[in-house]
Motif scaffolding. Structure first.
Motif, mmCIF file in Angstrom:
data_model
loop_
_atom_site.group_PDB
_atom_site.id
_atom_site.type_symbol
_atom_site.label_atom_id
_atom_site.label_comp_id
_atom_site.label_asym_id
_atom_site.label_seq_id
_atom_site.Cartn_x
_atom_site.Cartn_y
_atom_site.Cartn_z
ATOM 1 N N VAL A 259 0.835 -1.199 0.000
ATOM 2 C CA VAL A 259 0.000 0.000 0.000
ATOM 3 C C VAL A 259 0.873 1.254 0.000
ATOM 4 O O VAL A 259 0.584 2.221 -0.721
ATOM 5 C CB VAL A 259 -0.957 0.000 1.219
ATOM 6 C CG1 VAL A 259 -1.670 1.340 1.345
ATOM 7 C CG2 VAL A 259 -1.977 -1.121 1.083
ATOM 8 N N ALA A 260 1.952 1.247 0.785
ATOM 9 C CA ALA A 260 2.880 2.379 0.772
ATOM 10 C C ALA A 260 3.556 2.499 -0.596
ATOM 11 O O ALA A 260 3.808 3.612 -1.084
ATOM 12 C CB ALA A 260 3.927 2.227 1.879
ATOM 13 N N PHE A 261 3.826 1.339 -1.213
ATOM 14 C CA PHE A 261 4.418 1.357 -2.551
ATOM 15 C C PHE A 261 3.469 2.010 -3.556
ATOM 16 O O PHE A 261 3.894 2.718 -4.469
ATOM 17 C CB PHE A 261 4.765 -0.066 -2.995
ATOM 18 C CG PHE A 261 5.258 -0.159 -4.413
ATOM 19 C CD1 PHE A 261 6.448 0.437 -4.792
ATOM 20 C CD2 PHE A 261 4.509 -0.833 -5.374
ATOM 21 C CE1 PHE A 261 6.895 0.358 -6.108
ATOM 22 C CE2 PHE A 261 4.948 -0.916 -6.681
ATOM 23 C CZ PHE A 261 6.148 -0.313 -7.052
ATOM 24 N N ALA A 262 2.160 1.786 -3.398
ATOM 25 C CA ALA A 262 1.171 2.444 -4.267
ATOM 26 C C ALA A 262 1.267 3.961 -4.124
ATOM 27 O O ALA A 262 1.109 4.702 -5.098
ATOM 28 C CB ALA A 262 -0.231 1.964 -3.933
ATOM 29 N N GLY A 263 1.524 4.444 -2.875
ATOM 30 C CA GLY A 263 1.733 5.878 -2.683
ATOM 31 C C GLY A 263 2.968 6.359 -3.403
ATOM 32 O O GLY A 263 2.975 7.450 -3.997
ATOM 33 N N TRP A 264 4.032 5.551 -3.384
ATOM 34 C CA TRP A 264 5.261 5.893 -4.127
ATOM 35 C C TRP A 264 4.968 5.984 -5.623
ATOM 36 O O TRP A 264 5.429 6.911 -6.296
ATOM 37 C CB TRP A 264 6.331 4.834 -3.865
ATOM 38 C CG TRP A 264 7.617 5.070 -4.605
ATOM 39 C CD1 TRP A 264 8.706 5.773 -4.164
ATOM 40 C CD2 TRP A 264 7.948 4.617 -5.933
ATOM 41 N NE1 TRP A 264 9.690 5.784 -5.126
ATOM 42 C CE2 TRP A 264 9.246 5.086 -6.227
ATOM 43 C CE3 TRP A 264 7.269 3.879 -6.889
ATOM 44 C CZ2 TRP A 264 9.885 4.826 -7.424
ATOM 45 C CZ3 TRP A 264 7.901 3.627 -8.106
ATOM 46 C CH2 TRP A 264 9.183 4.081 -8.366
ATOM 47 N N VAL A 265 4.193 5.034 -6.140
ATOM 48 C CA VAL A 265 3.819 5.056 -7.558
ATOM 49 C C VAL A 265 3.068 6.349 -7.880
ATOM 50 O O VAL A 265 3.314 6.988 -8.907
ATOM 51 C CB VAL A 265 2.956 3.827 -7.914
ATOM 52 C CG1 VAL A 265 2.392 3.960 -9.332
ATOM 53 C CG2 VAL A 265 3.774 2.553 -7.792
ATOM 54 N N GLY A 266 2.151 6.752 -6.990
ATOM 55 C CA GLY A 266 1.398 7.987 -7.215
ATOM 56 C C GLY A 266 2.304 9.197 -7.299
ATOM 57 O O GLY A 266 2.089 10.092 -8.129
ATOM 58 N N MET A 267 3.342 9.245 -6.467
ATOM 59 C CA MET A 267 4.280 10.374 -6.519
ATOM 60 C C MET A 267 5.084 10.352 -7.807
ATOM 61 O O MET A 267 5.331 11.400 -8.423
ATOM 62 C CB MET A 267 5.215 10.323 -5.307
ATOM 63 C CG MET A 267 4.507 10.558 -3.989
ATOM 64 S SD MET A 267 5.647 10.554 -2.585
ATOM 65 C CE MET A 267 4.456 10.494 -1.230
ATOM 66 N N PHE A 268 5.496 9.164 -8.245
ATOM 67 C CA PHE A 268 6.255 9.058 -9.490
ATOM 68 C C PHE A 268 5.398 9.457 -10.683
ATOM 69 O O PHE A 268 5.854 10.168 -11.590
ATOM 70 C CB PHE A 268 6.782 7.630 -9.653
ATOM 71 C CG PHE A 268 7.698 7.450 -10.826
ATOM 72 C CD1 PHE A 268 8.871 8.190 -10.935
ATOM 73 C CD2 PHE A 268 7.397 6.540 -11.825
ATOM 74 C CE1 PHE A 268 9.723 8.023 -12.018
ATOM 75 C CE2 PHE A 268 8.237 6.369 -12.915
ATOM 76 C CZ PHE A 268 9.407 7.112 -13.011
ATOM 77 N N VAL A 269 4.133 9.027 -10.680
ATOM 78 C CA VAL A 269 3.207 9.412 -11.750
ATOM 79 C C VAL A 269 2.978 10.920 -11.746
ATOM 80 O O VAL A 269 2.914 11.558 -12.810
ATOM 81 C CB VAL A 269 1.868 8.656 -11.591
ATOM 82 C CG1 VAL A 269 0.800 9.238 -12.510
ATOM 83 C CG2 VAL A 269 2.059 7.176 -11.873
#
Length: 376
Positions: A259-269
């Protein structure tokens, strides 16, 4: 009506009377005559041609006409041909949205992201496929991040009277199970304020949700997993914004809950979308802020990304090919330029300028030189 009317022979063959032609003209002529001195009108099929001379700056003619034409079911464009200005008006054919396509893609993306989420939890789907549902937390998190971004675009576009589709999610066999989501804009951009609001809404709302997802994920216990045979593992680089959130929460390291990784993906996007080039969100925002001067920045962005990639590869000995890829992508993507809003001379207010600057600063806080690298 003063202008001379010349219906085409085609209309007479089709049996269309003058009354139908005059009815169409009477609905829109009062609005056209405010900005355009009409001296001749022609008709071919459903298309009306108004020949004349603009009473205002040619860049503002369609800006004044877009709303009244759109409200009456027409679309139009101003052209200069053979020494004459002509406004071409035609009925807009409304096509029904095929919502089932959006729904089918959403469900497919939910499935592909769940598979990737299950892998992140160490599930061997070959031997135990029913455990795919363990990837549901990652699915909910990544769809919230990507969906909020696109729905913010959608809501702001509708607020400004623009026609747009619902989001199309893209299922794809990447390490997150999707290539994101997109919406299709239909018709022109009314003015620079609308361009700015639509462009900035997605990154800001998507980043807000990414931060919320990151905080939730950092408070969850990281699952202990054994890498599956022949699986490719990555080490991710944490951007400054992510590190700041970690410090607030009291967590360190790059070993993250899905779930935290999904937040990282959102920042990269968010970072990629805010690159100020072409028709990316950052390109929309900068075009609204600077007008046509933004084209200079847009043309420089591929060069900057290429230099970053070159620096990472040859000086840091890291994987900088992501930046080389985006440099080449933007070179093609930005080459077509950015379409001008109908009211292109209406500048933004100071509040929007400030929001735009803060948005780009937030985008920079999502940047890291080496986003991810394979673990060998």
């Amino acid at each position: 009506m003063n202008p001379k009317m010349k219906p085409e022979i085609e209309d007479q063959r089709n049996g269309r009377g003058k009354s139908e032609v005059e009815e169409s003209i009477s609905r829109i002529y009062p609005f056209i005559s405010r900005v355009f001195d009409v001296y001749e009108i022609q008709k071919s099929g459903d298309i009306l041609y108004f020949f004349g001379t603009p009473k205002v700056d040619t860049e503002n003619v369609m800006g004044e006409l877009w709303a009244p034409l759109e409200q009456r079911g027409f679309g139009g464009t101003l052209k200069y041909e053979l020494g004459e200005h002509v406004i071409i008006v035609a009925p807009v054919k409304k096509s029904e949205e095929k919502i089932w396509i959006n729904l089918a893609l959403f469900m497919a993306t939910g499935f592909t992201t769940m598979i990737c989420g299950a892998w992140m939890f160490g599930v061997n789907l070959t031997s135990d496929p029913i455990q795919v549902f363990r990837g549901l937390p990652f699915t909910l998190a990544i769809l919230a991040v990507l969906g909020s971004h696109e729905m913010a675009h959608y809501a702001m576009a509708r607020y400004h009277g623009m026609k747009t589709s619902l989001p199309y999610f893209i299922p794809f066999p990447t390490f997150i199970g999707t290539m994101g989501a997109v919406i299709r804009y239909k018709g022109p951009i009314p003015d620079r304020k609308a361009l700015f609001d639509v462009g900035v809404a997605g990154p800001l709302v998507g980043l807000f949700v990414s931060i919320a997802v990151t905080i939730i994920g950092l408070n969850l216990d990281v699952p202990e997993i054994n890498p599956l045979p022949d699986s490719l593992m990555f080490e991710i680089g944490l951007p400054p914004l992510f590190v700041m959130i970690q410090k607030v929460v009291g967590v360190t390291g790059s070993n993250l809950h899905p779930v935290a990784f999904a937040g990282w993906v959102g920042m990269f996007v968010t970072l990629l979308n805010l690159l100020p080039a072409g028709q990316l969100d950052g390109g929309h925002v900068l075009r609204a802020m600077l007008g046509k001067k933004a084209d200079r920045v847009s043309s420089m962005m591929p060069r900057i990304l290429f230099l970053i990639g070159f620096y990472v590869i040859y000086w840091l000995k890291g994987d900088g090919f992501i930046w080389i890829f985006w440099a080449l992508f933007l070179w093609a993507f930005a080459a077509a330029g950015h379409p001008s809003p109908l009211h292109d001379k209406v500048k933004l207010d100071r509040k929007r300028i400030l929001i735009g600057i803060l948005t780009f600063i937030l985008g920079l806080l999502c940047f890291t030189l080496i986003p991810f690298k394979p673990i060998t």
